[in-house]
Structure formats: C-alpha cells, structure tokens
Design an enzyme around this catalytic site. Sequence first.
Site, PDB file in Angstrom:
ATOM      1  N   ASP A 117      11.781 -20.671 -28.618  1.00  0.00           N
ATOM      2  CA  ASP A 117      10.685 -21.612 -27.734  1.00  0.00           C
ATOM      3  C   ASP A 117      11.013 -23.045 -28.633  1.00  0.00           C
ATOM      4  O   ASP A 117      11.562 -23.209 -29.556  1.00  0.00           O
ATOM      5  CB  ASP A 117       9.150 -21.408 -28.140  1.00  0.00           C
ATOM      6  CG  ASP A 117       7.828 -22.049 -27.616  1.00  0.00           C
ATOM      7  OD1 ASP A 117       7.414 -21.216 -26.313  1.00  0.00           O
ATOM      8  OD2 ASP A 117       7.188 -22.986 -28.553  1.00  0.00           O
TER       9      ASP A 117
ATOM     10  N   HIS B 299      20.217 -27.401 -31.153  1.00  0.00           N
ATOM     11  CA  HIS B 299      19.083 -26.566 -32.173  1.00  0.00           C
ATOM     12  C   HIS B 299      19.428 -25.198 -30.998  1.00  0.00           C
ATOM     13  O   HIS B 299      18.684 -24.493 -32.494  1.00  0.00           O
ATOM     14  CB  HIS B 299      18.003 -27.133 -32.307  1.00  0.00           C
ATOM     15  CG  HIS B 299      17.450 -27.862 -30.503  1.00  0.00           C
ATOM     16  ND1 HIS B 299      17.914 -28.926 -29.789  1.00  0.00           N
ATOM     17  CD2 HIS B 299      16.280 -27.455 -29.178  1.00  0.00           C
ATOM     18  CE1 HIS B 299      17.403 -28.526 -28.558  1.00  0.00           C
ATOM     19  NE2 HIS B 299      16.225 -28.013 -28.784  1.00  0.00           N
TER      20      HIS B 299
HETATM   21  P1  ITT Z   1      10.592 -21.278 -21.301  1.00  0.00           P
HETATM   22  O1  ITT Z   1       9.731 -21.592 -21.756  1.00  0.00           O
HETATM   23  O2  ITT Z   1      10.832 -20.705 -20.018  1.00  0.00           O
HETATM   24  O3  ITT Z   1      11.716 -20.932 -21.766  1.00  0.00           O
HETATM   25  P2  ITT Z   1      10.599 -24.800 -21.190  1.00  0.00           P
HETATM   26  O4  ITT Z   1      11.426 -24.998 -20.930  1.00  0.00           O
HETATM   27  O5  ITT Z   1       8.963 -24.229 -20.820  1.00  0.00           O
HETATM   28  O6  ITT Z   1      10.824 -22.888 -20.604  1.00  0.00           O
HETATM   29  P3  ITT Z   1       9.562 -24.484 -23.682  1.00  0.00           P
HETATM   30  O7  ITT Z   1       8.009 -23.800 -23.587  1.00  0.00           O
HETATM   31  O8  ITT Z   1      10.759 -24.271 -25.175  1.00  0.00           O
HETATM   32  O9  ITT Z   1      10.817 -23.823 -22.539  1.00  0.00           O
HETATM   33  O10 ITT Z   1       9.444 -26.247 -23.625  1.00  0.00           O
HETATM   34  C1  ITT Z   1      10.120 -26.450 -24.306  1.00  0.00           C
HETATM   35  C2  ITT Z   1      10.405 -28.301 -23.890  1.00  0.00           C
HETATM   36  O11 ITT Z   1      10.702 -29.187 -24.263  1.00  0.00           O
HETATM   37  C3  ITT Z   1      11.263 -28.301 -22.428  1.00  0.00           C
HETATM   38  O12 ITT Z   1      10.420 -28.116 -21.707  1.00  0.00           O
HETATM   39  C4  ITT Z   1      11.660 -29.737 -23.495  1.00  0.00           C
HETATM   40  O13 ITT Z   1      11.443 -30.657 -22.186  1.00  0.00           O
HETATM   41  C5  ITT Z   1      12.208 -30.060 -24.087  1.00  0.00           C
HETATM   42  N1  ITT Z   1      13.171 -29.953 -24.730  1.00  0.00           N
HETATM   43  C6  ITT Z   1      13.035 -28.050 -25.665  1.00  0.00           C
HETATM   44  N2  ITT Z   1      14.931 -28.327 -25.845  1.00  0.00           N
HETATM   45  C7  ITT Z   1      14.763 -29.260 -24.986  1.00  0.00           C
HETATM   46  C8  ITT Z   1      16.869 -29.422 -24.623  1.00  0.00           C
HETATM   47  O14 ITT Z   1      17.688 -29.412 -25.215  1.00  0.00           O
HETATM   48  N3  ITT Z   1      16.829 -30.856 -24.579  1.00  0.00           N
HETATM   49  C9  ITT Z   1      15.334 -31.318 -23.955  1.00  0.00           C
HETATM   50  N4  ITT Z   1      14.601 -31.116 -23.834  1.00  0.00           N
HETATM   51  C10 ITT Z   1      14.609 -30.169 -24.001  1.00  0.00           C
END
Ligand code: ITT
Length: 200
Positions: free
Chosen positions: A67, A171
Amino acid sequence: MIEFFFATGNDHKIEEARAALAPHGIGVTKMEGFTKLEIQHPDLGEIASSALALIVSKTEKPVFVEDSGLFIHQLNGFPGPYSSYVFETLGLEGILKLLEDAKTRKAEFRSSVAFGVNGKWLANFSSATEGTIQSQPRGENGFGFDPIFVPMWTSKTFGEMELREKTIYSHRAKAISKLALWYLNESKIDPELKPKESIL
Ligand code: ITT
C-alpha cells in the site's frame, strides 16, 4: 528460483516489484483471483496488513501486498492513504491547483509491504522517498503522480525515468528490497518461511 506472489490490481507495481526483486534472485507472479480489501486507516502498514490477512487465509503461497501514497507537506499529508481515490477524482491538475500558493512543495511517497506464507502474516516493511511536487507534469512513464514528483538528489520526475532509474529512488522498490533481504536471511534458519508446497 524463489517466486513471490504479488496481490495487486496495478500492473505498474508488478513491473516495479520485478525490477526490485530480480537482483535478489526472486521472481514475481501477479496473484489472480483475489480481492484486495482496503480498510480506511491513516497508517499504510495497517491497510497492507489487513488486506494481506484476507489473502493469506486463502493461499499458502508466499504472497505480499503493498500500500502506498503521496504525502504532501503543505496539505498536512493529504492525499496520503487516499491517494488512489484522489488521483482518480482530482487528478494531477487538481493537486497542482491546491498547491498554487504553497509555501512548501515538499512531499514524500510512502510504501508499506505486508508479507505472508503458509497461510500466515509474517512481517511488514516500510520505506519512504522524499522529494518535491513540480508545478507542471513532465514525462510519460510510470503511473499515478509520477509526472509531478521529483525525488531528492535528482531533477527528473519519476515520469521521466525509465523503470531501472525509478527503482533506484522508489519508495516501493526500497520497501520490497527490505522484504527480500529479510526473507533470504531468515528462510535459511526458519523452515516456517519456506512454502509447505515446495517442501512436500
Ligand atoms: P493495488 O491497491 O491494487 O495494489 P493501487 O494503485 O490502488 O493498486 P494503492 O491502493 O497503494 O495502489 O494506491 C496508491 C496510489 O498512490 C496509487 O494509485 C497512485 O495514485 C499513488 N502512488 C503510489 N505510489 C506511486 C508511485 O510510485 N508513482 C505514482 N503514484 C503512486
């Protein structure tokens, strides 16, 4: 070769995990047929652990969830755990608008990984990458907030980096590498960490 299963609906995360784990000799398979349930919580570690708890109750494979979120200083850490929703609703333009008169453009991406095997949660690993939010998006690579985030010690946005370069700063790559180092060390001394199906 060790294979970890990654429970995510985000294929960019799969590519990033592969790049982070390959140097440790660990492969990544996308886990199919699961639902990643996300509780609302300010702590990414709690969100990851509770999502994993449901998944390990259904598989004995070595599996992890991740997450992550973007924490913007001027906005007291918003969007943080709500990053996915805020990206879909406000988008990059909405975030840039909120920062128009910002005193600081500092931000950090945070990542929390929860790992389990043989039906049990075993450990969490977290990491963060500090940087700044740009005033205009740059670059076509990656996903989410990548085009507006420049990590410290560089001038490129994540969106302008190839996967290998993002892996140096990311990260997610740092948290996943911590998982790899822990697993490779601990599984030498703790047989509980080896998937039962590979021992049978
Ligand atoms: P899963 O939950 O299915 O793993 P997700 O994309 O919904 O996929 P998250 O719930 O962890 O993942 O949401 C994190 C959000 O934060 C992601 O959708 C991006 O908008 C942002 N984010 C996180 N890491 C990022 C990165 O490396 N580069 C750009 N945006 C990022």
